[in-house]
Design a protein around this motif. Structure first.
Motif, mmCIF file in Angstrom:
data_model
loop_
_atom_site.group_PDB
_atom_site.id
_atom_site.type_symbol
_atom_site.label_atom_id
_atom_site.label_comp_id
_atom_site.label_asym_id
_atom_site.label_seq_id
_atom_site.Cartn_x
_atom_site.Cartn_y
_atom_site.Cartn_z
ATOM 1 N N TYR A 1 33.484 33.914 29.523
ATOM 2 C CA TYR A 1 33.495 34.504 30.209
ATOM 3 C C TYR A 1 33.680 35.375 29.001
ATOM 4 C CZ TYR A 1 33.819 30.969 34.486
ATOM 5 O OH TYR A 1 34.213 29.822 34.948
ATOM 6 N N GLN B 1 29.634 44.039 34.144
ATOM 7 C CA GLN B 1 29.717 43.018 35.733
ATOM 8 C C GLN B 1 31.053 42.856 36.382
ATOM 9 O OE1 GLN B 1 29.267 42.682 31.969
ATOM 10 N NE2 GLN B 1 27.661 42.202 32.660
ATOM 11 N N LYS C 1 29.962 39.946 42.865
ATOM 12 C CA LYS C 1 30.242 38.595 43.182
ATOM 13 C C LYS C 1 29.908 36.806 43.007
ATOM 14 C CE LYS C 1 30.099 37.379 48.878
ATOM 15 N NZ LYS C 1 29.266 36.381 48.519
ATOM 16 N N GLU C 2 27.971 37.543 42.318
ATOM 17 C CA GLU C 2 28.001 35.868 42.168
ATOM 18 C C GLU C 2 29.060 35.320 40.967
ATOM 19 O OE1 GLU C 2 23.443 34.430 40.174
ATOM 20 O OE2 GLU C 2 23.560 36.090 42.194
ATOM 21 N N ILE C 3 29.608 36.163 40.054
ATOM 22 C CA ILE C 3 29.836 35.580 38.892
ATOM 23 C C ILE C 3 31.494 35.459 39.711
ATOM 24 C CG2 ILE C 3 31.288 36.404 37.276
ATOM 25 C CD1 ILE C 3 29.566 39.010 36.139
ATOM 26 N N TRP C 4 31.782 35.896 40.313
ATOM 27 C CA TRP C 4 33.056 35.834 40.933
ATOM 28 C C TRP C 4 33.052 34.327 42.283
ATOM 29 C CZ3 TRP C 4 38.021 36.852 41.757
ATOM 30 C CH2 TRP C 4 38.719 36.749 42.570
ATOM 31 N N ASP C 5 32.099 34.001 42.794
ATOM 32 C CA ASP C 5 31.691 33.039 43.239
ATOM 33 C C ASP C 5 31.630 31.743 42.589
ATOM 34 O OD1 ASP C 5 31.991 34.379 45.803
ATOM 35 O OD2 ASP C 5 29.251 34.315 46.098
ATOM 36 N N GLY C 6 31.733 31.948 41.254
ATOM 37 C CA GLY C 6 31.589 30.651 40.653
ATOM 38 C C GLY C 6 32.217 30.656 39.790
ATOM 39 N N LEU C 7 33.616 31.155 39.456
ATOM 40 C CA LEU C 7 34.622 31.008 38.798
ATOM 41 C C LEU C 7 35.674 29.983 39.478
ATOM 42 C CD1 LEU C 7 36.412 34.900 38.410
ATOM 43 C CD2 LEU C 7 35.024 32.851 36.955
ATOM 44 N N PRO C 8 36.376 29.323 38.980
ATOM 45 C CA PRO C 8 36.795 28.356 39.103
ATOM 46 C C PRO C 8 38.812 28.688 39.780
ATOM 47 C CG PRO C 8 37.040 28.373 36.745
ATOM 48 C CD PRO C 8 35.983 29.269 37.163
ATOM 49 N N LYS D 1 40.109 32.610 39.927
ATOM 50 C CA LYS D 1 40.639 33.500 40.773
ATOM 51 C C LYS D 1 41.890 34.393 40.662
ATOM 52 C CE LYS D 1 36.056 32.157 42.949
ATOM 53 N NZ LYS D 1 35.784 31.557 44.338
#
Length: 322
Positions: free
Chosen positions: A10, A69, A228-235, A239
């Motif tokens: 990332y 980002q 938010k899209e990046i956050w939602d895709g994080l393991p 997070k």
């Protein structure tokens, strides 16, 4: 140490609301370095100064659209998008200690409410920080709330502007980059700007030798938000690491800025031309009462401003902070 044997999974760019070299900017850069180390090189974050990619009040859109980002900034800049940003970004007159504010955000429901506000804009709040109480450099002595009457005071748009206006001052909406010349040329008499140490380092007390310290008015939030899209895709492990890293930075920022303030105050005390004014307790109460009336007015603006008002006032009352 972060592994340099492989590229980061990332790579993010975050814009801040400070100029390069300011203490807060350096603290934010250290946070990015720590995230790189804690993630074992999986995350790299480039930290940029104010206006590097977009103006300070445009980072919300820039993060939403993916131009940036993330950002580390005062939400008050987005008051024009929704008054709740101004209210949550800086509930003027509410806090005497930044640690109380951080406790409210972490444990009193503040972060959940902020995410309720910001997620429809395509952002997610990783965590909240705070600068510490700002001082108020002034060209004229302010020993009472009455002394604010007619004072041309630099204030950003939003709640702080309205509250100074209600207290009888004449607010002037200048960007932070123009505070120095504004005081020098007499465009403004005083400035709601930043912490004492930064004011001292920038030489503001040369033109405004009556700083009010400790501050009584402004304690801005530092919102550390990611697309938010990046956050939602994080393991989940990343997070959790990011949330912990922001909480640690928040505590460190308060402690470091306080330390710098205390050193700057000692330095200023050696200058016979500077008089540091500590606004008396009864005058602080007067200012807070003006502020509380304004909070109640802002609460009526929409559903989330009312929800925030009810939540934060309940917290302040429960902790005997009103």
């Amino acid at each position: 140490m972060a592994s340099s044997a492989h590229a980061a999974e990332y790579e993010w760019t975050f814009q801040t609301s400070e100029t390069a070299g300011e203490p807060q900017f350096e603290i934010k850069k250290e946070w990015a370095q720590k995230v790189n180390e804690l993630s074992d090189g999986r995350i790299t974050i480039e930290i940029l100064p104010v206006n590097a990619v977009v103006q300070a009040n445009q980072t919300l859109q820039a993060v939403q659209s993916g131009i940036l980002q993330g950002h580390l900034t005062d939400p008050s800049y987005f008051t024009g998008q929704n008054p709740a940003f101004g209210m949550m970004g800086n509930l003027v007159g509410a806090w005497s200690d930044p640690n109380d504010f951080l406790d409210y955000m972490n444990n009193g429901g503040g972060e959940d409410l902020y995410n309720k506000l910001v997620e429809p804009y395509g952002l997610h709040l990783i965590g909240a920080g705070a600068t510490g109480l700002e001082s108020l450099p002034s060209t004229k002595p302010v020993r009472s709330v009455d002394d604010l009457k007619g004072l041309k005071i630099r204030a950003p748009e939003g709640m702080v502007y309205n509250i100074f206006e209600a207290a009888g001052a004449t607010p002037v909406n200048l960007p932070g980059s123009e505070v120095y010349t504004g005081l020098e040329k007499g465009v403004i008499d005083a400035a709601d700007y930043t912490v004492f140490a930064t004011n001292q380092a920038q030489g503001l007390h040369k033109f405004a030798p009556y700083p009010l310290y400790p501050g009584f008015h402004s304690l801005p939030m530092v919102a550390v938000s990611l697309n938010k899209e990046i956050w939602d895709g994080l393991p989940d492990d990343l997070k959790s690491m990011l949330e912990t890293s922001v909480d640690e930075m928040a505590v460190e920022m308060v402690a470091k800025l306080k330390e710098l303030d205390q050193a700057a105050v000692e330095e200023a005390k050696q200058d016979p031309d500077i008089e540091i004014i500590d606004l008396p307790a009864e005058e602080r109460v007067k200012f807070r009462n003006i502020a509380k009336d304004e909070w109640a007015e802002w609460a009526k603006r929409n559903e989330i401003t009312q929800e925030y008002y009810d939540s934060v006032v309940a917290y302040l009352e429960e902790h005997d902070l009103l």
